[in-house]
Design a protein around this motif. Structure first.
Motif, PDB file in Angstrom:
ATOM      1  N   VAL A  41       0.854  -1.183   0.000  1.00 11.85           N
ATOM      2  CA  VAL A  41       0.000   0.000   0.000  1.00 11.85           C
ATOM      3  C   VAL A  41       0.894   1.239   0.000  1.00 11.85           C
ATOM      4  CG1 VAL A  41      -1.963  -1.049   1.207  1.00 11.85           C
ATOM      5  CG2 VAL A  41      -0.189   0.104   2.520  1.00 11.85           C
ATOM      6  N   LEU A  42       0.308   2.340  -0.408  1.00 13.41           N
ATOM      7  CA  LEU A  42       0.988   3.626  -0.336  1.00 13.41           C
ATOM      8  C   LEU A  42       0.301   4.432   0.753  1.00 13.41           C
ATOM      9  CD1 LEU A  42       2.949   5.812  -1.347  1.00 13.41           C
ATOM     10  CD2 LEU A  42       1.259   6.378  -3.106  1.00 13.41           C
ATOM     11  N   GLY A  61      -5.725  11.589   9.436  1.00 15.66           N
ATOM     12  CA  GLY A  61      -4.372  11.260   9.895  1.00 15.66           C
ATOM     13  C   GLY A  61      -3.462  10.805   8.770  1.00 15.66           C
ATOM     14  N   ILE A  62      -3.911   9.829   8.002  1.00 17.58           N
ATOM     15  CA  ILE A  62      -3.155   9.338   6.851  1.00 17.58           C
ATOM     16  C   ILE A  62      -4.133   8.983   5.739  1.00 17.58           C
ATOM     17  CG2 ILE A  62      -1.246   8.388   8.224  1.00 17.58           C
ATOM     18  CD1 ILE A  62      -2.515   5.586   7.631  1.00 17.58           C
ATOM     19  N   GLY A  63      -3.607   8.831   4.561  1.00 13.85           N
ATOM     20  CA  GLY A  63      -4.376   8.281   3.454  1.00 13.85           C
ATOM     21  C   GLY A  63      -3.786   6.930   3.093  1.00 13.85           C
ATOM     22  N   VAL A  64      -4.619   5.971   2.741  1.00  9.87           N
ATOM     23  CA  VAL A  64      -4.152   4.642   2.354  1.00  9.87           C
ATOM     24  C   VAL A  64      -4.593   4.384   0.919  1.00  9.87           C
ATOM     25  CG1 VAL A  64      -4.261   2.163   2.836  1.00  9.87           C
ATOM     26  CG2 VAL A  64      -4.326   3.801   4.727  1.00  9.87           C
ATOM     27  N   PHE A  80      -4.729  11.730  -5.215  1.00  5.83           N
ATOM     28  CA  PHE A  80      -5.217  12.979  -4.650  1.00  5.83           C
ATOM     29  C   PHE A  80      -4.884  12.976  -3.159  1.00  5.83           C
ATOM     30  CE2 PHE A  80      -7.559  12.665  -8.473  1.00  5.83           C
ATOM     31  CZ  PHE A  80      -8.005  13.934  -8.805  1.00  5.83           C
ATOM     32  N   VAL A  81      -4.581  14.135  -2.622  1.00  8.99           N
ATOM     33  CA  VAL A  81      -4.331  14.269  -1.190  1.00  8.99           C
ATOM     34  C   VAL A  81      -5.530  14.991  -0.594  1.00  8.99           C
ATOM     35  CG1 VAL A  81      -2.837  15.263   0.574  1.00  8.99           C
ATOM     36  CG2 VAL A  81      -1.840  14.327  -1.512  1.00  8.99           C
ATOM     37  N   GLY A 102       4.683  10.314   0.577  1.00  4.92           N
ATOM     38  CA  GLY A 102       4.213   8.947   0.390  1.00  4.92           C
ATOM     39  C   GLY A 102       5.203   7.941   0.945  1.00  4.92           C
ATOM     40  N   ILE A 103       4.671   6.887   1.548  1.00  2.10           N
ATOM     41  CA  ILE A 103       5.493   5.814   2.115  1.00  2.10           C
ATOM     42  C   ILE A 103       4.932   4.495   1.597  1.00  2.10           C
ATOM     43  CG2 ILE A 103       6.327   4.708   4.229  1.00  2.10           C
ATOM     44  CD1 ILE A 103       5.447   7.450   5.622  1.00  2.10           C
TER      45      ILE A 103
END
Length: 130
Positions: A41-42, A61-64, A80-81, A102-103
């Motif tokens: 996942v990103l 908090g984060i997007g997955v 998209f953020v 991105g991670i």
């Protein structure tokens, strides 16, 4: 509305509706697509300076972003953020400006999970239906 909340006062439904229109998340297009392996996942994370310097945050908090987001039939796969501006002024995001990071992360499945039962994605942001 924020003043009313801070001071324990009631806000009218009109003011609450108006505040909801102003304090809503926005989807910021990045022009970036990312291919991932099926077990990857990103994670989209807020830049640490955004809340303090600009009043911007990722609301959850984060997007997955799942691997099947890339080039599915109902989506080109552009990332998209999702950002909320909790500041008191509008913020302009310029092309090339760094607003998130991105991670890429691998993940494990539980013994009962079965990839073969997953439905095919048809759409973009928020379309996994899970």
């Amino acid at each position: 509305v924020l003043w009313a909340i801070k001071h324990g006062k009631e806000a009218s439904s009109e003011k609450i509706d108006h505040a909801k229109q102003i304090l809503k998340p926005f989807l910021i297009p990045t022009g970036i697509k990312a291919y991932m392996q099926p077990d990857e996942v990103l994670i989209i994370a807020n830049r640490s300076s955004n809340p303090l310097k600009r009043g911007l945050a990722i609301p959850n908090g984060i997007g997955v972003i799942d691997a099947d987001y890339y080039n599915n039939s109902g989506n080109e796969g552009e990332i998209f953020v999702q950002i909320i501006n909790f500041g008191i002024t509008d913020i302009k995001i310029s092309k090339g400006e760094r607003i998130a990071q991105g991670i890429f992360m691998p993940y494990l499945l539980a013994d009962q999970d079965d990839h073969s039962k997953q439905e095919t994605r048809h759409g973009g942001f928020g379309s996994s239906g899970r």
